[in-house]
Scaffold this active site. Sequence first.
Site, short mmCIF file in Angstrom:
data_model
loop_
_atom_site.label_atom_id
_atom_site.label_comp_id
_atom_site.label_asym_id
_atom_site.label_seq_id
_atom_site.Cartn_x
_atom_site.Cartn_y
_atom_site.Cartn_z
N LYS A 195 36.78 41.79 40.82
CA LYS A 195 35.89 41.10 41.02
C LYS A 195 34.58 41.63 41.72
CE LYS A 195 39.47 37.82 42.16
NZ LYS A 195 39.72 36.27 42.64
N HIS A 239 36.30 33.07 34.34
CA HIS A 239 37.13 32.90 35.60
C HIS A 239 36.66 31.66 36.64
CE1 HIS A 239 38.54 34.15 39.66
NE2 HIS A 239 39.42 34.96 38.89
N GLY A 246 43.46 33.82 45.47
CA GLY A 246 42.98 34.38 46.82
C GLY A 246 43.52 33.57 47.87
N SER A 294 47.26 34.87 43.23
CA SER A 294 48.14 35.51 44.49
C SER A 294 49.33 36.34 43.86
CB SER A 294 48.63 34.45 45.49
OG SER A 294 47.40 33.96 45.97
P1 PGA Z 1 44.03 36.72 43.32
O1 PGA Z 1 43.10 36.63 42.18
O2 PGA Z 1 45.30 37.54 42.93
O3 PGA Z 1 43.42 37.58 44.49
O4 PGA Z 1 44.55 35.52 43.81
C1 PGA Z 1 43.50 36.43 40.81
C2 PGA Z 1 42.16 36.28 40.08
O5 PGA Z 1 41.15 35.69 40.57
O6 PGA Z 1 41.81 36.76 38.92
#
Ligand code: PGA
Length: 233
Positions: free
Chosen positions: A8, A91, A163, A193
Amino acid sequence: MLIAGNWKMFKGAAEAAAFCRGLREAALPDGVDVVVAPPFPSLAASVQALAGTEIGVFAQNCHWEREGAFTGEVSAPMLRELGVYGTIVGHSERRQWFGETDETVARRAAAALEDGLHVIACVGETLEEREAGKTHDVLRRQVGALEHDENLVIAYEPVWAIGTGRTATPQMADEAHETVKSLLDVPVLYGGSVKPGNAAELLAGPAVDGALVGGASLDLEPFLEICRAATPS
Ligand code: PGA
């Protein structure tokens, strides 16, 4: 099995290169493909740090035109010139905050594939959509916009699990993956997550071909633990 780290808007070039140097020194399990997706300014340093390894570098987005008056955008030929191997498209953060639609995501995916990049296209329902029983409809619409390609992978990422520390149960993930695969016969990653503590269980689903990892990909050790939890395919 493919484990992809989506960084990100984290890690400038120096930090990204340091992570990649650590990754290249680490013992990765055979039969598990590993890629990282740094932000645009960190792509060149990441490609350089991983040169000569099997670890691919992905961008996080890619425009459908090869060049033109599109301020703030980056094209597939530009990514290819840097040695970038693929790109994420669609995304949920792009869909939610930056106006991406099924149509723009499909155009981005098609152009990237056309230019020889591998593509991870993200799909997934919001909490509201899941609670309204619309998960399958949403997946049908989002996946239906994409066309089959041997270099296309889909990431199923329920928006409510990104997230948030909430994950889909392995059964929910597997069911959604089956839906995606019934629409398009491509590998499907789970995202949302994924952590060292839940990776093995989530990755064990028969329709789960890997993971797209956000937060837990930012530090080397948890990311490596997730890679090791993946069973080779
Ligand atoms: P996360 O993000 O593992 O922090 O939940 C996954 C993603 O957005 O690709």
